[in-house]
Design an enzyme around this catalytic site. Structure first.
Site, short mmCIF file in Angstrom:
data_model
loop_
_atom_site.label_atom_id
_atom_site.label_comp_id
_atom_site.label_asym_id
_atom_site.label_seq_id
_atom_site.Cartn_x
_atom_site.Cartn_y
_atom_site.Cartn_z
N CYS A 127 -8.43 47.04 77.46
CA CYS A 127 -9.35 45.97 77.05
C CYS A 127 -9.08 44.71 77.87
CB CYS A 127 -9.12 45.66 75.58
SG CYS A 127 -9.37 47.10 74.55
N ARG A 139 -10.02 47.82 84.63
CA ARG A 139 -9.24 48.39 83.53
C ARG A 139 -9.97 49.53 82.85
NH1 ARG A 139 -6.00 44.57 80.78
NH2 ARG A 139 -5.87 42.55 81.74
N TRP A 151 -11.98 49.42 75.13
CA TRP A 151 -11.87 50.88 75.08
C TRP A 151 -11.95 51.25 73.61
CZ3 TRP A 151 -12.33 54.89 77.96
CH2 TRP A 151 -12.00 54.88 79.32
N ASN A 187 -6.78 42.83 71.70
CA ASN A 187 -6.23 44.00 72.40
C ASN A 187 -5.08 44.52 71.57
OD1 ASN A 187 -7.96 43.64 74.49
ND2 ASN A 187 -6.48 42.77 75.91
N GLY A 188 -4.95 45.84 71.48
CA GLY A 188 -3.82 46.40 70.74
C GLY A 188 -4.32 47.30 69.62
N GLU A 246 13.15 63.47 86.50
CA GLU A 246 12.24 62.37 86.84
C GLU A 246 13.04 61.13 87.22
OE1 GLU A 246 9.41 61.88 87.70
OE2 GLU A 246 8.98 59.78 87.34
N LYS A 282 12.65 59.28 90.84
CA LYS A 282 12.32 57.86 90.99
C LYS A 282 13.32 57.18 91.92
CE LYS A 282 8.87 57.42 89.93
NZ LYS A 282 8.40 58.75 89.74
N GLU A 298 13.10 58.50 95.71
CA GLU A 298 11.88 58.28 96.50
C GLU A 298 11.67 56.81 96.84
OE1 GLU A 298 8.00 59.01 94.85
OE2 GLU A 298 8.77 58.86 92.83
N HIS A 355 28.87 75.09 85.67
CA HIS A 355 28.69 76.24 86.57
C HIS A 355 28.64 75.80 88.03
CE1 HIS A 355 28.02 78.70 83.06
NE2 HIS A 355 27.17 77.80 82.61
C1 AGP Z 1 5.98 60.58 92.02
O1 AGP Z 1 6.59 59.32 91.90
C2 AGP Z 1 5.56 60.88 93.44
N1 AGP Z 1 4.76 59.86 93.98
C3 AGP Z 1 4.97 62.27 93.57
O2 AGP Z 1 5.95 63.18 93.15
C4 AGP Z 1 3.68 62.56 92.76
O3 AGP Z 1 3.99 62.63 91.39
C5 AGP Z 1 3.15 63.92 93.21
O4 AGP Z 1 2.78 63.81 94.58
C6 AGP Z 1 1.94 64.39 92.39
O5 AGP Z 1 0.89 63.47 92.52
P1 AGP Z 1 -0.38 63.66 91.55
O6 AGP Z 1 0.09 63.40 90.16
O7 AGP Z 1 -1.37 62.65 92.03
O8 AGP Z 1 -0.87 65.06 91.71
#
Ligand code: AGP
Length: 613
Positions: A2, A27, A74, A100-101, A486, A490, A493, A509
């Protein structure tokens, strides 16, 4: 998401408000409205669909006033319609509100107001706010005090602006939690209010940003900020020196940081219009399945890449727990060459923020050829993964600019939760009534995420101590094992530090040989079913000289005795815990990358959407 715009000054309010709303169109919304004080009365125009519909309405039924508020919405509670669009007005027509909320407790508030004789004109949660304010006005309180007293009854995160015909010289704004910002634009003999900087940047670069649990009374020449406890606040005035592109970054240094902080609001939008927080029923307008087909489903295969694949790993726990349908998760790049076993009793779910990832699209094609039902969860509207699927669920996260995916990850997990509830209800294995507890957990989630976001300073301090390391290990178990993956992704990358996510139980292991004082270990150890196991894992890492960073549950003092650093998150239901536990890891990766001077929004070698093999 919103959008809110307010104006008070010597100029015609209508064009200023409408052009401000246009700058917030990115948005996404499904209805819009504006209220202006005109001849001592409040005049309202509202319509569904695009802002152009509202503009058309205003051109045929003009408004003429110097103070007003506008909103793009929304749909949350109540379908998109003129009577559900904001602004909402009190029964006596003297007070009007935009919001909003989510008012998490709106059902009980509505029942209380109706018992007192208030007749509601909409199905929205927002409408309770305007009646609560009017009730305080009728009790003799001035506008600011009436708003302050009224919002005490609200649960959840909110951004609110109030206009009263009995106070034609002021607007009152409130911010609670992270349901979107409230910016005051300081003009020369005029003032502006907006939920985001771009809406008013053309008028002024001097802005004040309300923090959570603050409110402001704004007249054309002055503003007064106070806490909801009535304490005056000496709010800092910011001068926004940005060009339009960086204006889109708001008060953040990078899009990634902005998008991390947008998650509380994005999750609110993901939920909007799909789940009734009272009776628990779920509707997925763009993904429908007959009860007979739902009952026939034997298997779900989730295909995705990168962060979206990790979202699918979390979704496996959710979908299997709530539907008892077996779920496999596979990388798109692998699945497309696997000659997969599929038939019409299988559904393939593609998760892709961009909707254009070539490996995921190829996996979808494979599924199509084998006769499976094809669904997708996408963020970019009109993308190929949205168009080729039999049904889709949008993330409704708003544009994700940073290459490192953050709000798409958390919103796609919630989309899978909604899909699980929907399938359970269609299969008859989960009644709406049984879904109510889940609906309450989902309604609380944006506020919980907002609480974690408010703890960013502790994460930044930890990043300052750890950004020099060259290797990290992330450990998790159960539904938080994908969060270890994940968190590691993060970090690697955007900071280029080698990081590995691992199932904590697998350490013995082999990988435990890696641990020493040069290898920080990030352990996700919430107080859940695998907490004890994670505690022993932490002890094993410590006994080998490892430096342990724990993600733990508020109030857990035991873990503070074992880990070197603890980043706390509030208690959350187990199936939604990944949405909360990932936030500190997103922030840690971000701040470590900033300390290392990395190009956070455009890391080397990476593209936002991998459209080539
Ligand atoms: C995630 O931070 C990366 N940028 C990359 O792994 C991304 O999630 C992946 O390329 C998939 O992208 P998508 O969700 O647009 O398909």
């Amino acid at each position: 998401m919103c959008g809110i715009v307010g104006y008070i000054g010597p100029r015609d309010a209508t064009p200023i408000i409408l052009s401000g709303l246009q700058r917030l169109e990115y948005r996404g919304y499904d209805s819009a409205g504006i209220a202006v004080l005109q001849g001592g009365e409040i005049a309202i125009r509202r319509d569904v669909g695009k802002l152009s519909n509202l503009m058309q309405l205003v051109s045929t039924e003009p408004l003429n006033g110097r103070i007003g508020i506008g909103h793009t919405r929304w749909a949350t509670h109540g379908v998109p319609s003129p009577h559900n669009a904001h602004p909402h007005i009190s029964r006596n027509g003297r007070t009007v509100v935009v919001h909003n909320g989510i008012v998490e407790n709106f059902r009980e508030l509505r029942a209380e107001l109706e018992a007192a004789g208030v007749r509601f004109a909409s199905e929205t949660d927002t409408e309770v706010i305007v009646h609560l304010v009017q009730r305080e006005r009728d009790a003799g309180h001035a506008l600011t005090e009436a708003v302050r007293r009224a919002v005490r009854y609200l649960r959840g995160a909110h951004a609110i602006v109030v206009l009263s015909a009995d106070d034609p010289d002021r607007l009152v704004a409130v911010r609670i939690g992270n349901a979107g910002g409230v910016a005051l634009g300081l003009g020369d003999g005029e003032m502006f209010i907006a939920s985001d900087i771009p809406a008013i940047l053309e008028h002024t670069r001097r802005m004040v940003f309300l923090e959570s649990r603050q409110m402001a009374t704004v007249t054309r020449d002055a503003y007064h900020v106070q806490t909801l406890d009535g304490e005056p606040v000496d709010a800092e005035v910011h001068t926004i020196a940005w060009d339009p592109v960086s204006a889109a970054r708001g008060e953040f240094k990078h899009f990634m940081q902005k998008e991390i902080h947008e998650q509380a609001r994005a999750l609110t939008d993901t939920l909007r219009g799909r789940i009734d927080f009272h009776d628990g029923c779920v509707v997925l307008p763009d993904l429908t399945i007959t009860p007979e087909h739902a009952r026939r489903l034997k298997r779900i295969v989730t295909v995705a890449c990168g962060t979206s694949a990790y979202s699918g790993l979390v979704g496996k726990f959710i979908l299997e727990d709530l539907t008892r349908i077996p779920v496999e998760v596979d990388y798109g790049s692998e699945y497309r060459y696997r000659n997969p076993i599929l038939d019409e009793d299988c559904a393939v779910l593609a998760i892709t923020q961009s909707g254009e990832t070539v490996d995921t699209l190829a996996a979808m094609e494979e599924a199509r050829e084998k006769g499976a039902t094809l669904w997708s969860i996408v963020n970019v509207l009109g993308s190929q993964a949205m168009r080729v699927a039999d049904g889709y669920i949008t993330m409704q996260a708003g544009p994700e600019i940073g290459v490192a995916s953050t709000k798409a990850f958390t919103t796609s997990i919630v989309d899978q939760y909604l899909l699980a509830l929907y399938l359970g209800q269609q299969r008859g294995t989960l009644s709406c009534e049984q879904s109510q507890a889940h609906a309450e957990d989902l309604a609380r989630l944006p506020d919980l995420v907002g609480q974690v976001l408010e703890r960013e300073a502790a994460v930044e301090a930890l990043a300052a101590e750890t950004y020099h390391y060259t290797n990290f290990l992330y450990l998790g178990r159960g539904i938080n094992y994908p969060i270890a993956l994940e968190g590691a992704l993060k970090l690697k990358e955007i900071s280029y530090i080698h990081a590995e996510g691992y199932p904590a139980g697998e350490m013995k292991h082999g990988p435990i040989a890696l641990i020493d004082e040069h290898m920080p270990v990030v352990a996700i150890a919430l107080q859940d079913a695998v907490y004890e196991k994670m505690l022993s894992q932490i002890e094993q890492a410590k006994s080998r000289g490892g430096r342990v960073i724990a993600i733990a549950t508020d109030g857990d003092t035991l873990i503070a005795e074992k880990a070197d650093h603890v980043l706390y998150v509030p208690p959350v239901s187990p199936l939604l815990s990944p949405v909360v536990s990932v936030i500190p890891l997103q922030l840690l990766a971000y701040h470590i990358a900033v300390w290392r001077g990395a190009d956070v929004d455009q890391p080397r070698n990476l593209a936002k959407s991998v459209t080539v093999e």
